[in-house]
Design an enzyme around this catalytic site. Structure first.
Site, PDB file in Angstrom:
ATOM      1  N   GLU A  31      -8.440  19.513  14.379  1.00 63.85           N
ATOM      2  CA  GLU A  31      -7.184  20.203  14.079  1.00 63.85           C
ATOM      3  C   GLU A  31      -6.028  19.684  14.934  1.00 63.85           C
ATOM      4  O   GLU A  31      -5.237  20.454  15.473  1.00 63.85           O
ATOM      5  CB  GLU A  31      -7.355  21.718  14.252  1.00 63.85           C
ATOM      6  CG  GLU A  31      -8.406  22.293  13.315  1.00 63.85           C
ATOM      7  CD  GLU A  31      -8.526  23.814  13.364  1.00 63.85           C
ATOM      8  OE1 GLU A  31      -8.242  24.412  14.400  1.00 63.85           O
ATOM      9  OE2 GLU A  31      -8.909  24.383  12.321  1.00 63.85           O
ATOM     10  N   ASP A  44     -16.227  28.521   9.330  1.00 64.26           N
ATOM     11  CA  ASP A  44     -15.311  29.038  10.340  1.00 64.26           C
ATOM     12  C   ASP A  44     -15.388  30.551  10.499  1.00 64.26           C
ATOM     13  O   ASP A  44     -14.474  31.254  10.089  1.00 64.26           O
ATOM     14  CB  ASP A  44     -13.869  28.632   9.980  1.00 64.26           C
ATOM     15  CG  ASP A  44     -12.937  28.722  11.179  1.00 64.26           C
ATOM     16  OD1 ASP A  44     -13.420  29.008  12.277  1.00 64.26           O
ATOM     17  OD2 ASP A  44     -11.731  28.491  10.996  1.00 64.26           O
ATOM     18  N   GLU A 102     -10.682  37.461  14.079  1.00 66.10           N
ATOM     19  CA  GLU A 102      -9.740  36.692  13.254  1.00 66.10           C
ATOM     20  C   GLU A 102      -9.963  36.926  11.764  1.00 66.10           C
ATOM     21  O   GLU A 102      -9.029  37.188  11.021  1.00 66.10           O
ATOM     22  CB  GLU A 102      -9.879  35.200  13.573  1.00 66.10           C
ATOM     23  CG  GLU A 102      -9.010  34.328  12.689  1.00 66.10           C
ATOM     24  CD  GLU A 102      -9.110  32.844  13.023  1.00 66.10           C
ATOM     25  OE1 GLU A 102      -9.877  32.468  13.920  1.00 66.10           O
ATOM     26  OE2 GLU A 102      -8.406  32.054  12.364  1.00 66.10           O
TER      27      GLU A 102
HETATM   28  O1  GCW Z   1     -10.809  29.642  13.253  1.00 63.62           O
HETATM   29  C1  GCW Z   1      -9.942  28.608  13.605  1.00 63.62           C
HETATM   30  C2  GCW Z   1      -8.684  29.255  14.068  1.00 63.62           C
HETATM   31  C3  GCW Z   1      -7.876  28.420  15.026  1.00 63.62           C
HETATM   32  C4  GCW Z   1      -8.788  27.951  16.144  1.00 63.62           C
HETATM   33  C5  GCW Z   1      -9.917  27.131  15.519  1.00 63.62           C
HETATM   34  C6  GCW Z   1     -10.933  26.642  16.549  1.00 63.62           C
HETATM   35  C7  GCW Z   1      -8.327  27.632  18.461  1.00 63.62           C
HETATM   36  O2  GCW Z   1      -7.921  29.607  12.946  1.00 63.62           O
HETATM   37  O3  GCW Z   1      -6.826  29.208  15.504  1.00 63.62           O
HETATM   38  O4  GCW Z   1      -8.108  27.241  17.142  1.00 63.62           O
HETATM   39  O5  GCW Z   1     -10.615  27.908  14.608  1.00 63.62           O
HETATM   40  O6  GCW Z   1     -12.000  27.219  16.602  1.00 63.62           O
HETATM   41  O7  GCW Z   1     -10.656  25.707  17.273  1.00 63.62           O
END
Ligand code: GCW
Length: 691
Positions: free
Chosen positions: A299, A378, A406
């Site tokens: 990312e 995720d 989240e």
């Molecule tokens: O779930 C996603 C989140 C990001 C996060 C990423 C990760 C810290 O939306 O905000 O970044 O995972 O785990 O690195």
């Protein structure tokens, strides 16, 4: 004590939880920083509840409780020596090889005395908190001998806290409990007393490591490693007496952004020297520093790919710098293409961690822990367990779970995750009866890592009931075989002490009714059958069925007028199902054998497909969404029966959040049901209102 401190909720360590201990005569024997912590805890409890405490007295005393290090000198107290002998006998009975280790303890009764013995000070501290959990039962004359040792060595929290407020993510990325307890507006928050309270809470549930900054490391945060190391050292000093080691998230580009080097290439000698020297300085300041956490090539974070190197090269670079000092690098496996073309059906985000990392098995240094999200995508409310966990026998693996909610209601919804984590930890990737995920995390010295849900909110976690998630993750890391219901019992008894409740039975029963099944309830009213996402892009709160459907993030559901789901079979899909060992690979490959709750994760099926439950997919969607909202309404009704029976501040905060949960669940229900009704044209068999 400031007014704010006075108002901060005590979570699972209210003074009342120490009543049984604090009204006893307690003898602590041994030396060390953590023994002093034990003494301090006991002294405070005794001052409040009329007990007494001695530290290694040279005269004979009568005690009800002895907490002693096994290696400590003999004492002239007969009662103490009897207690120690009972502990030793109990240990001998457990059998040879029954070592206690650095953190374990044994609890035994000797006549009228309860004895806790440990080999090391941390064991005594964990023994103390075990006594707190037991309450009066710790002093039952019939109490059987117990030996406790953590199953997992590393029981870690990752804070996604930013030092400087991030323009989009704020002070805490994915934080739902106010600001950070460590940082505010670019500086330390300056309330170390609060950090100390936090350390107590964590020790009491078994956590022994924390990283104090976000894995997305921006400019200000990068400097925690060098010229702002003092800020980290201050936190480490406060956590240390509770047996918690500090870790730091670092940027892979540190040699460039901090060191002024032209490259961060792991093969470059100057880069290696920079990491070695920088790490040496960290240990000069923080001798028990835990190590680094790294999100690389993920990312947008920098990583070894820039230099044509792989993740083993990258992780080993940092591991070599840490090794002389006993540190570890937690290298995250959350690596995938976040610039995917939604038209491209050959790329599957679920495959990515396996495809990147499994070929590297055996190449990581012994002090690299590969940190793997529990599921392949995720932190969704339902995903299969990541196949990486079964595919890297020569690598230390840690399982990563998300305590911060989240994707599970953002601490506005009650969503008690203990049952979910328990299911993940008990999952047997090689087939029923085989080794479990918990065995994998325990076996190679890996561990459990949890993204923290704590902030500077007066209830710590925004939603007071979300405290239970934090407590539970620590307890499951200590012992993954614990029944999550029993862990919730512990949390309830500590947080709402029966001795201070007018109707403890009602409180306990009601909390169980609200929380036990709340994860499944959340699953019912959100994305169906494991398909995931369908959340509002960006903030990830609330429904937006097609919000991610035509984006670059690789999280699609492929709903059309005929059906829904992602074909991840080998036969006709992305082949992800083939990443599992044979047993599960075959189960997941087949739409007939695939468990209902994961069907749409693995298969694209027609709306009329009949589930094992007997329902069709479309009818299941309608039914679960109607049921989910009804369950939330029932939760709210149950909560209202507690009015006047518990702390009014807790009562009100939860009540407000339940109102929002009812609203939000209704919105989820209506958007999901309407969406699938419009797509499929299939009416609800029970004729309920769909918009
Ligand atoms: O779930 C996603 C989140 C990001 C996060 C990423 C990760 C810290 O939306 O905000 O970044 O995972 O785990 O690195």
């Amino acid at each position: 004590m400031s007014a704010e401190e006075a108002r901060v909720h005590a979570a699972w360590l209210p003074p009342e939880a120490f009543r049984a201990l604090g009204s006893r005569r307690v003898l602590v024997h041994g030396d060390g920083m953590l023994v002093d912590t034990v003494l301090d805890e006991v002294a405070r409890a005794c001052a409040r509840y009329g007990g007494r405490v001695w530290h290694s007295p040279s005269w004979d005393v009568d005690a009800d409780l002895v907490l002693a290090l096994r290696g400590a000198d003999e004492l002239s107290s007969a009662a103490v020596e009897a207690a120690r002998a009972a502990g030793e006998a109990a240990l001998a009975k457990v059998g040879a090889g029954a070592v206690l280790g650095d953190e374990g303890f044994v609890l035994a009764r000797a006549g009228d005395v309860t004895a806790v013995l440990a080999d090391a000070p941390a064991g005594l501290l964990y023994g103390l908190f075990h006594l707190v959990r037991l309450g009066p039962a710790a002093f039952d004359s019939t109490r059987p001998t117990e030996r406790h040792r953590p199953a997992l060595r590393q029981r870690m929290l990752n804070h996604w806290d930013n030092v400087a407020v991030h323009p989009v993510m704020g002070q805490v990325e994915r934080g739902y409990a106010g600001g950070s307890i460590f940082w505010r507006d670019g500086r330390p928050r300056g309330d170390l007393a609060r950090v100390r309270e936090y350390a107590r809470l964590l020790a009491a549930c078994g956590i022994n490591a924390i990283s104090v900054n976000n894995v997305n490391v921006a400019r200000t945060e990068a400097r925690l490693l060098t010229n702002r190391l003092g800020d980290v050292a201050e936190i480490a000093d406060v956590l240390r007496p509770y047996g918690i080691r500090v870790h730091l998230s670092v940027t892979f580009a540190a040699p460039v952004v901090l060191g002024g080097l032209p490259t961060a290439d792991p093969a470059d000698e100057a880069v290696r020297a920079w990491w070695a020297a920088t790490t040496r300085q960290v240990y000069e300041r923080i001798p028990d520093f835990g190590g680094y956490v790294v999100k690389a090539d993920s990312e947008g974070q920098p990583g070894p790919f820039t230099y044509g190197r792989d993740h083993a090269d990258g992780a080993n670079l940092l591991a070599d710098a840490l090794a002389p000092h006993g540190g570890v690098v937690h290298w995250r496996a959350f690596v995938y293409n976040h610039h995917q073309d939604w038209r491209d059906r050959s790329t599957d985000r679920a495959r990515a961690a396996y495809d990147h990392f499994v070929p590297l098995d055996g190449r990581f240094r012994a002090n690299v822990v590969l940190q793997v999200k529990f599921g392949p995508v995720d932190f969704q409310v339902r995903e299969p367990v990541s196949p990486v966990l079964a595919a890297m026998p020569a690598t230390r693996l840690a399982v990563e779970v998300q305590v911060t909610q989240e994707y599970t209601g953002q601490q506005r919804h009650v969503c008690h995750l203990g049952p979910w984590w328990s299911e993940v930890l008990r999952f047997a990737p090689w087939g029923p009866g085989g080794r479990t995920v918990a065995d994998v995390a325990a076996g190679e010295g890996g561990g459990l890592v949890a993204v923290a849900n704590v902030g500077d909110d007066l209830f710590w976690t925004g939603h007071p009931l979300a405290q239970a998630n934090l407590y539970t993750v620590g307890r499951l890391a200590w012992d993954p075989r614990l029944d999550p219901r029993a862990v919730l019992d512990e949390w309830i008894a500590l947080t709402f002490p029966p001795s201070a409740m007018a109707d403890p039975e009602l409180v306990g029963r009601t909390l169980h009714e609200i929380m036990d099944d709340s994860w499944r309830t959340y699953e019912r009213y959100t994305a169906p059958l494991g398909v995931g996402f369908m959340v509002h892009p960006g903030d990830h709160y609330g429904p937006d069925v097609d919000g991610y459907e035509y984006t670059r993030w690789g999280t699609y559901h492929f709903a059309d007028r005929d059906g829904v789901g992602v074909d991840r079979s080998r036969a006709s899909g992305t082949g992800f199902a083939g990443q599992y060992p044979p047993y599960w690979s075959q189960v997941y490959e087949s739409p007939e054998r695939c468990p209902d709750e994961l069907l749409l994760f693995f298969h694209h099926v027609p709306y009329g497909h009949v589930l094992h439950s007997g329902s069709t997919v479309i009818q299941h969607i309608y039914d679960t969404h109607f049921a989910g909202v009804e369950e939330v309404a029932a939760m709210r009704g149950r909560w209202r029966t507690l009015k006047g029976l518990i702390d009014p501040a807790v009562y009100e905060r939860v009540e407000q959040r339940l109102d929002e949960q009812v609203r939000s669940a209704t919105e989820w229900r209506d958007q999901i049901n309407t969406y699938f009704f419009r797509k499929s044209g299939v009416p609800d068999a029970r004729g309920r209102r769909i918009h």
